[in-house]
Design an enzyme around this catalytic site. Structure first.
Site, PDB file in Angstrom:
ATOM      1  N   LYS A 110       0.581  -1.391   0.194  1.00 39.83           N
ATOM      2  CA  LYS A 110      -0.268   0.002   0.400  1.00 39.83           C
ATOM      3  C   LYS A 110       0.622   1.116   0.054  1.00 39.83           C
ATOM      4  O   LYS A 110       0.637   2.325  -0.476  1.00 39.83           O
ATOM      5  CB  LYS A 110      -1.128  -0.102   0.985  1.00 39.83           C
TER       6      LYS A 110
HETATM    7  C1  PLP Z   1      -4.439  -4.750   0.141  1.00 37.73           C
HETATM    8  C2  PLP Z   1      -3.427  -6.302   0.345  1.00 37.73           C
HETATM    9  C3  PLP Z   1      -3.943  -6.866  -0.877  1.00 37.73           C
HETATM   10  C4  PLP Z   1      -5.142  -6.174  -1.605  1.00 37.73           C
HETATM   11  O1  PLP Z   1      -4.845  -5.849  -2.446  1.00 37.73           O
HETATM   12  P1  PLP Z   1      -6.285  -5.076  -3.172  1.00 37.73           P
HETATM   13  O2  PLP Z   1      -5.587  -3.914  -3.991  1.00 37.73           O
HETATM   14  O3  PLP Z   1      -7.054  -4.850  -2.543  1.00 37.73           O
HETATM   15  O4  PLP Z   1      -7.139  -6.284  -4.615  1.00 37.73           O
HETATM   16  C5  PLP Z   1      -2.974  -7.488  -0.546  1.00 37.73           C
HETATM   17  N1  PLP Z   1      -1.747  -8.283  -0.112  1.00 37.73           N
HETATM   18  C6  PLP Z   1      -1.785  -7.077   1.576  1.00 37.73           C
HETATM   19  C7  PLP Z   1      -0.736  -7.604   2.015  1.00 37.73           C
HETATM   20  C8  PLP Z   1      -2.746  -6.293   1.072  1.00 37.73           C
HETATM   21  O5  PLP Z   1      -1.910  -4.895   1.977  1.00 37.73           O
END
Ligand code: PLP
Length: 495
Positions: A110
């Site tokens: 993120k």
């Molecule tokens: C947010 C997240 C995901 C999922 O990503 P999306 O963009 O919501 O599909 C997968 N793995 C981790 C560690 C995340 O923080």
């Protein structure tokens, strides 16, 4: 560059407007009116740039209203705090590669977007001559919350309010959020699961009364969830970057199509890969990996999206999602950008908890995507087997991706070069990773820091962000029900 809503398709807004408002007034999501192209020679040229420069090069194509110098400057600042030199390393695993997206300040992918978004948003406020304070509302399944808090802490003209499901996040995830410093940050647990939290936040965005009250206080709402185009955009860059690097190192030929495997929840990360593909990046298949909340697996395989189903808490909590918001953008793109049909499907989803796409569209989707899922038991086994085979430690989300990729290989025998996306550091999920590697270890007797030290025994270094949590003061202890989220915010703003 003009942006249009997936539920209107006609009215255009500027990129700064789209980024500042987050979600369109009609409830739809903003997408670029025309998708810019990138050719293979341009892709190749990115390999000689730093990650920050390469990413700026990709992003600027979508941001006509911004100056090139500004975007380069923002990108440099956004990725300066990453803990490894090449920002996004590509680690060889057998004949494929693992793209580690977790070297930012909060140890999850993120950060790739949320270190950039505050710059885009502050500049959008200037361009929009926006004199109101912006209130960023976030619903998090764990990783978005901390990444948004870290990105927006003490940002000028912006407050941030993060809601997380009270029992839906890992201890490290919770600790990261409740210790967040900053004069403009607010963190609150919500009784229920992530979908409750996200539904609560979405409802506030559309609640006229609530918005009026905020406006009277001098605030306007915005979003840092992946419904905001400014969140998605920085994620397109690393798919193009990965291709550039593989090309540059001679691992693929010019124009050779590759696969990406993406551990998926809200469908933001994998959708960014799809936009890279629409820009012209040579992609064979996007492999959508889910945990036991396998609503997307069923959707790609049958064309039916059925969100009303049992909800499971899994070892990969950031993917415990039954309503993947960003799928709306994919439906728009594959439905020949027919806003009316998207609107009808989203209405059906809200009213009946499900919708169905035509067989035509389902087939088109299956050309570009392959979907599978992985249980907790298999996730743990995969963590162990990847370590045994490659001496490489992965977190549970990434393990879901590795497992689904192995299913894909078995089902298709496709040997295309593949990049597996790693979305979190194993240190963020120490207990589950350790107990997968060593079933005899009594993890419940150890705290997160002791667990971290144990994990270092597998040839890893303790990451700085985890060290920094040691002894950090708990600053946020609030908890509310999903009906009370609005009131919680009002209390926060009147402090
Ligand atoms: C947010 C997240 C995901 C999922 O990503 P999306 O963009 O919501 O599909 C997968 N793995 C981790 C560690 C995340 O923080």
């Amino acid at each position: 560059m003009n942006y249009i809503s997936t539920r209107n398709g006609v009215t255009t807004v500027s990129s700064d407007y789209a980024i500042l408002s987050g979600i369109a007034e009609d409830g739809g999501l903003y997408v670029p009116k025309d998708i810019p192209k990138i050719d293979i020679f341009e892709v190749q040229s990115l390999a000689n740039m730093s990650y920050a420069e390469a990413s700026a090069h990709c992003m600027i194509k979508f941001l006509d209203e911004f100056s090139k110098e500004d975007i380069q400057d923002f990108s440099r600042q956004a990725y300066a705090g990453f803990s490894c030199d090449d920002t996004v390393p590509l680690v060889p695993i057998g004949s494929n590669f693992c793209m580690e997206l977790y070297h930012g300040p909060t140890m999850a992918f993120k950060d790739m977007a949320l270190q950039m978004l505050p710059f885009l948003m502050q500049e959008s406020k200037i361009k929009q001559r926006d004199s109101k304070r912006t209130l960023i509302l976030v619903a998090t399944s764990g990783d978005t919350g901390k990444a948004a808090l870290d990105g927006f802490a003490d940002a000028d003209g912006i407050d941030i309010c993060v809601f997380y499901p009270a029992d839906g996040v890992s201890p490290a995830q919770r600790l990261q959020m409740v210790t967040q410093k900053g004069s403009n940050v607010h963190v609150c647990a919500v009784k229920g699961n992530f979908d409750d939290t996200q539904t609560g936040v979405k409802a506030l965005f559309l609640d006229e009364n609530f918005n009026k009250k905020l406006s009277a206080k001098g605030y306007a709402l915005s979003s840092a969830n992946s419904i905001n185009w400014g969140r998605l955009l920085p994620q397109i860059s690393y798919y193009i970057w990965a291709y550039a690097k593989l090309l540059d190192s001679g691992n693929i030929a010019n124009g050779e199509k590759i696969n990406f495997v993406v551990p998926t929840g809200n469908f933001g990360n994998i959708l960014a890969a799809y936009y890279a593909m629409l820009m012209g990046l040579p992609v064979n298949r996007l492999i959508c990996a889910s945990n036991s909340n396998n609503v997307l697996t069923d959707f790609f395989n049958t064309g039916d999206y059925v969100s009303r189903r049992p909800f499971f808490k899994t070892l990969s909590p950031s993917m415990d999602i039954l309503i993947s918001s960003n799928l709306e953008r994919l439906l728009f793109e594959t439905n020949n950008r027919d806003a009316e049909s998207v609107k009808q499907m989203m209405f059906k989803l809200k009213e009946e908890g499900s919708y169905t796409v035509s067989e035509d569209i389902a087939q088109t989707l299956r050309k570009n995507f392959w979907a599978g899922y992985c249980s907790d038991v298999m996730t743990k086994r995969r963590i162990k087997s990847i370590y045994s085979e490659f001496n490489y430690v992965i977190d549970p989300h990434t393990a879901v991706g590795f497992d689904v990729y192995s299913q894909y290989r078995e089902a298709t025998h496709d040997l295309s070069k593949t990049v597996l996306v790693s979305t979190a550091s194993p240190f963020k999920f120490c207990a589950d990773v350790l107990s997968s590697l060593d079933a005899a270890l009594e993890v419940s007797a150890l705290d997160d820091f002791e667990l971290g030290e144990k994990l270092c025994g597998y040839g890893l270094q303790m990451p700085d962000p985890l060290n920094a949590l040691k002894g950090a003061e708990i600053l946020h202890n609030n908890i509310c029900s999903k009906e009370d989220m609005g009131r919680e915010i009002e209390t926060f703003l009147s402090k």
